[in-house]
Write an enzyme that holds these catalytic residues in place. Sequence first.
Site, PDB file in Angstrom:
ATOM      1  N   ASP A  13       0.850  -1.257   0.180  1.00 19.83           N
ATOM      2  CA  ASP A  13       0.083   0.085  -0.050  1.00 19.83           C
ATOM      3  C   ASP A  13       0.794   1.384   0.041  1.00 19.83           C
ATOM      4  O   ASP A  13       2.064   1.033   0.255  1.00 19.83           O
ATOM      5  CB  ASP A  13      -0.875   0.030   1.276  1.00 19.83           C
ATOM      6  CG  ASP A  13      -1.963   1.141   1.272  1.00 19.83           C
ATOM      7  OD1 ASP A  13      -2.434   1.369   0.047  1.00 19.83           O
ATOM      8  OD2 ASP A  13      -2.239   1.632   2.297  1.00 19.83           O
ATOM      9  N   ASP A  15      -0.271   5.147   1.152  1.00 22.98           N
ATOM     10  CA  ASP A  15      -0.407   5.758   2.306  1.00 22.98           C
ATOM     11  C   ASP A  15      -0.723   4.997   3.326  1.00 22.98           C
ATOM     12  O   ASP A  15      -1.131   4.087   3.672  1.00 22.98           O
ATOM     13  CB  ASP A  15      -1.826   6.696   2.255  1.00 22.98           C
ATOM     14  CG  ASP A  15      -1.813   7.508   1.118  1.00 22.98           C
ATOM     15  OD1 ASP A  15      -0.749   8.175   0.696  1.00 22.98           O
ATOM     16  OD2 ASP A  15      -2.780   7.643   0.024  1.00 22.98           O
TER      17      ASP A  15
END
Length: 268
Positions: A13, A15
Amino acid sequence: MSERRKIECWLTDMDGVLVHEGQPVPGAREFLERLTKAGRRFLVLTNNSIYTPRDLHVRLRAAGLDVPVESIYTSALATAQFLNDQRPHGSAFVLGESGLTTALHEVGYVLTDIDPDYVVLGETRTYSFTSITRAIRLIDAGARFIATNPDPIGPSAEGSLPATGAVAALITKATNVTPYFVGKPNPLMMRSALNTVGGHSETTAMIGDRMDTDVVSGMEAGLYTILVLTGVTQAGDVDRFPFRPSRITDSIADLVDMVDDEPGPEVP
């Protein structure tokens, strides 16, 4: 004890894992550099459909992180790929930004509000009441409802903003039609990412900061899942979920040496 195979591909991922509020997470640069040096295939995944991979490449570079454009995979790309598989060269009415419209154009979709095959809802900072009303009427008329991701809110400097999932709920309330969500936690996005990077579920790891999206979708796709505690889910939250990641670690800095690790016993 369980046996962990050597990780040959990495999905992560963005953020909360690599960056936090526009700043790089300590260890992120070293982790990416180690992946490149070791020749590991990897993709940075994000449910954010606002930006194109090229846009995100520039934004990450501004944070000091060098991620090639081809190593960035968004929910917009996954949505475009899904629609192209389902109904090639179709048409869609889109609520979203350039990340989504560009992805759909690139697979040959026509963007129109005249009898479209789909209404496609993505993320935007300027949701229009007029556009939402048009979407509702098109769905009532028979258009299929697709959304890039179910995230109900997004961050901003001023606080939370309504995001795709919240607007989808509004449209569902008005039409009684629930959208098909393509992005995380749908494992479809993980399988699409695996196909894109040429990985196999048994030798691929997923790194995320959220139990309810990153970890569950990685688990359901059969990946080795790693939760980092630099984002949404904190250590005290993990036991509230009926599933666990393969590994929990403080941050991505702890995973740099794992890139070259040989497989061995791992405590779940």
